[in-house]
Design a protein around this motif. Structure first.
Motif, PDB file in Angstrom:
ATOM      1  N   MET A  82      10.017  -0.134   6.627  1.00  0.00           N
ATOM      2  CA  MET A  82       9.647   0.654   5.455  1.00  0.00           C
ATOM      3  C   MET A  82      10.617   0.390   4.294  1.00  0.00           C
ATOM      4  O   MET A  82      10.206   0.236   3.139  1.00  0.00           O
ATOM      5  CB  MET A  82       9.646   2.137   5.830  1.00  0.00           C
ATOM      6  N   MET A  83      11.924   0.316   4.600  1.00  0.00           N
ATOM      7  CA  MET A  83      12.926   0.121   3.548  1.00  0.00           C
ATOM      8  C   MET A  83      12.803  -1.245   2.892  1.00  0.00           C
ATOM      9  O   MET A  83      12.980  -1.379   1.666  1.00  0.00           O
ATOM     10  CB  MET A  83      14.320   0.315   4.131  1.00  0.00           C
ATOM     11  N   GLU A  84      12.519  -2.269   3.667  1.00  0.00           N
ATOM     12  CA  GLU A  84      12.381  -3.607   3.085  1.00  0.00           C
ATOM     13  C   GLU A  84      11.225  -3.657   2.093  1.00  0.00           C
ATOM     14  O   GLU A  84      11.349  -4.217   0.995  1.00  0.00           O
ATOM     15  CB  GLU A  84      12.180  -4.640   4.200  1.00  0.00           C
ATOM     16  N   GLU A  85      10.087  -3.075   2.468  1.00  0.00           N
ATOM     17  CA  GLU A  85       8.938  -3.054   1.561  1.00  0.00           C
ATOM     18  C   GLU A  85       9.244  -2.238   0.312  1.00  0.00           C
ATOM     19  O   GLU A  85       8.925  -2.642  -0.817  1.00  0.00           O
ATOM     20  CB  GLU A  85       7.709  -2.474   2.270  1.00  0.00           C
ATOM     21  N   THR A  86       9.867  -1.092   0.508  1.00  0.00           N
ATOM     22  CA  THR A  86      10.188  -0.190  -0.598  1.00  0.00           C
ATOM     23  C   THR A  86      11.163  -0.837  -1.577  1.00  0.00           C
ATOM     24  O   THR A  86      10.955  -0.818  -2.797  1.00  0.00           O
ATOM     25  CB  THR A  86      10.788   1.117  -0.053  1.00  0.00           C
ATOM     26  N   LEU A  87      12.230  -1.411  -1.047  1.00  0.00           N
ATOM     27  CA  LEU A  87      13.254  -2.011  -1.904  1.00  0.00           C
ATOM     28  C   LEU A  87      12.731  -3.255  -2.627  1.00  0.00           C
ATOM     29  O   LEU A  87      13.107  -3.518  -3.770  1.00  0.00           O
ATOM     30  CB  LEU A  87      14.483  -2.351  -1.071  1.00  0.00           C
ATOM     31  N   GLU A  88      11.877  -4.021  -1.974  1.00  0.00           N
ATOM     32  CA  GLU A  88      11.280  -5.191  -2.628  1.00  0.00           C
ATOM     33  C   GLU A  88      10.496  -4.758  -3.869  1.00  0.00           C
ATOM     34  O   GLU A  88      10.619  -5.356  -4.938  1.00  0.00           O
ATOM     35  CB  GLU A  88      10.365  -5.931  -1.657  1.00  0.00           C
ATOM     36  N   TYR A  89       9.704  -3.684  -3.730  1.00  0.00           N
ATOM     37  CA  TYR A  89       8.919  -3.184  -4.856  1.00  0.00           C
ATOM     38  C   TYR A  89       9.835  -2.632  -5.950  1.00  0.00           C
ATOM     39  O   TYR A  89       9.672  -2.954  -7.140  1.00  0.00           O
ATOM     40  CB  TYR A  89       7.971  -2.089  -4.370  1.00  0.00           C
ATOM     41  N   LEU A  90      10.788  -1.789  -5.575  1.00  0.00           N
ATOM     42  CA  LEU A  90      11.632  -1.108  -6.561  1.00  0.00           C
ATOM     43  C   LEU A  90      12.559  -2.082  -7.293  1.00  0.00           C
ATOM     44  O   LEU A  90      12.780  -1.957  -8.502  1.00  0.00           O
ATOM     45  CB  LEU A  90      12.441  -0.007  -5.881  1.00  0.00           C
ATOM     46  N   GLU A  91      13.119  -3.048  -6.568  1.00  0.00           N
ATOM     47  CA  GLU A  91      14.013  -4.016  -7.201  1.00  0.00           C
ATOM     48  C   GLU A  91      13.248  -4.922  -8.169  1.00  0.00           C
ATOM     49  O   GLU A  91      13.747  -5.260  -9.248  1.00  0.00           O
ATOM     50  CB  GLU A  91      14.712  -4.851  -6.127  1.00  0.00           C
ATOM     51  N   LYS A  92      12.039  -5.309  -7.781  1.00  0.00           N
ATOM     52  CA  LYS A  92      11.216  -6.125  -8.677  1.00  0.00           C
ATOM     53  C   LYS A  92      10.888  -5.351  -9.950  1.00  0.00           C
ATOM     54  O   LYS A  92      10.976  -5.888 -11.056  1.00  0.00           O
ATOM     55  CB  LYS A  92       9.921  -6.531  -7.965  1.00  0.00           C
ATOM     56  N   ARG A  93      10.542  -4.098  -9.786  1.00  0.00           N
ATOM     57  CA  ARG A  93      10.218  -3.267 -10.954  1.00  0.00           C
ATOM     58  C   ARG A  93      11.437  -3.062 -11.846  1.00  0.00           C
ATOM     59  O   ARG A  93      11.323  -3.044 -13.068  1.00  0.00           O
ATOM     60  CB  ARG A  93       9.669  -1.927 -10.470  1.00  0.00           C
ATOM     61  N   LYS A  94      12.582  -2.909 -11.218  1.00  0.00           N
ATOM     62  CA  LYS A  94      13.825  -2.723 -11.972  1.00  0.00           C
ATOM     63  C   LYS A  94      14.148  -3.950 -12.824  1.00  0.00           C
ATOM     64  O   LYS A  94      14.624  -3.839 -13.960  1.00  0.00           O
ATOM     65  CB  LYS A  94      14.970  -2.438 -10.993  1.00  0.00           C
ATOM     66  N   LYS A  95      13.866  -5.146 -12.291  1.00  0.00           N
ATOM     67  CA  LYS A  95      14.118  -6.367 -13.044  1.00  0.00           C
ATOM     68  C   LYS A  95      13.149  -6.529 -14.206  1.00  0.00           C
ATOM     69  O   LYS A  95      13.494  -7.095 -15.250  1.00  0.00           O
ATOM     70  CB  LYS A  95      14.009  -7.572 -12.106  1.00  0.00           C
ATOM     71  N   GLU A  96      11.933  -6.022 -14.025  1.00  0.00           N
ATOM     72  CA  GLU A  96      10.908  -6.144 -15.064  1.00  0.00           C
ATOM     73  C   GLU A  96      11.041  -5.076 -16.145  1.00  0.00           C
ATOM     74  O   GLU A  96      10.558  -5.256 -17.268  1.00  0.00           O
ATOM     75  CB  GLU A  96       9.516  -6.057 -14.428  1.00  0.00           C
TER      76      GLU A  96
END
Length: 326
Positions: A82-96
């Motif tokens: 769950m954390m890997e999926e969550t962090l992948e989404y949140l980190e990508k959004r943070k960069k954008e």
């Protein structure tokens, strides 16, 4: 005259079990929600400094875009997925979006496995400013875990999400869009609103896979939910998004700390006329559920009945409360 006397005594006798039941509810229920926590539960560990720091308060002004609250009980195996999926989404959004800042609060609900140790590995990797772990001294239930996570959050919007990874995290976009439809960008103060992830659109397919007995219990549970919540088809999906003003109003006041807490939470929201948007999300079954099909449904059914009766008899209230440090 004789008929009226009989009617009087019949009503009197009928009122006795009702009165006894009301007395039982009164004697077995605390009027105040459980907001207490130990000193250890008020702090989080920063692995980089080995120091513990006080959690902030929900009463403070928001300092982040989003807080993600993850209640976890014996989730050492499912939490990483769950954390890997969550962090992948949140980190990508943070960069954008450079204005987007988030935090994840993992609430270990008194686990006896290595849930806290697994969670702290992510703190060590991403830092305590982004991920924090709140560990309970003993188990108090999912509702208690979600409450304490919310009361410690910094986000303008607050998302509760299950640790099993059953919900597709990127569906957060759908929930945020639903809140945007309620909130007015022209107003300085955000409006109260809730977006509820829903699996109701999957109900027809899931019924086919259940036994008659489990389907019967499920239908009975849904009928009980209608005693409290009328406007939400799926009250139990663990993917709900709140504006901060709603979180400040709701999370200090509900009483149920186990599985049926969602029902009381939404019951209070409906009583306060808080807009609730139900949004269809992607969801899949994940092995390792902590819900025991028959026992848990019966327990939730009992709690839902008690929710309705305790508010009906005035034993519980949902008046505003300040957060207390007990």
């Amino acid at each position: 005259m004789f008929v009226f006397v009989l009617l009087f005594w019949a009503l009197l006798l009928a009122s006795i079990p009702v009165g006894l039941f009301a007395l039982y509810l009164l004697l077995t229920s605390s009027r105040e929600p459980n907001l207490s926590r130990s000193q250890n539960e008020r702090t989080y560990l920063d692995p980089s400094t080995k120091q513990r720091h006080e959690f902030p308060s929900l009463e403070d002004n928001a300092s982040l875009s989003l807080s993600v609250i993850v209640p976890a009980y014996k989730e050492e195996e499912r939490l990483p997925v769950m954390m890997e999926e969550t962090l992948e989404y949140l980190e990508k959004r943070k960069k954008e979006d450079f204005d987007f800042h988030y935090e994840i609060i993992i609430v270990d609900d008194g686990s006896t496995d290595k849930t806290t140790e697994v969670a702290l590995e992510y703190v060590d990797k991403y830092g305590a400013e982004i991920i924090r772990v709140l560990t309970f001294d003993k188990n108090r239930g999912k509702g208690g875990a979600v409450r304490m996570g919310m009361l410690s959050a910094r986000g303008r919007r607050l998302l509760m999400v299950d640790a099993d990874g059953a919900s597709k995290f990127s569906d957060l976009d759908k929930l945020e869009k639903a809140l945007d439809e309620v909130e007015s960008k022209d107003e300085e103060e955000e409006k109260m609103a809730i977006a509820v992830g829903s699996r109701a659109h999957m109900e027809a397919d899931s019924v086919v896979e259940r036994s008659f007995f489990r389907t019967f219990l499920m239908k009975g549970f849904h009928m009980l939910v209608l005693l409290c919540v009328r406007g939400v088809k799926d009250t139990q999906c663990g993917f709900k998004l709140f504006t901060r003003s709603v979180a400040q109003r709701l999370f200090p006041v509900y009483h149920v700390e186990r599985w049926a807490f969602d029902v009381e939470l939404l019951y209070i929201a409906e009583q306060l006329n808080i807009p609730i948007k139900e949004v269809a999300i992607t969801w899949h079954e994940v092995d390792g559920s902590k819900i025991i099909p028959v026992f848990s449904w019966l327990q939730m059914g009992r709690d839902i009945l008690f929710i309705r009766l305790r508010y009906l008899f005035g034993i519980w209230s949902y008046g505003p409360r300040k957060l207390k440090e007990n």
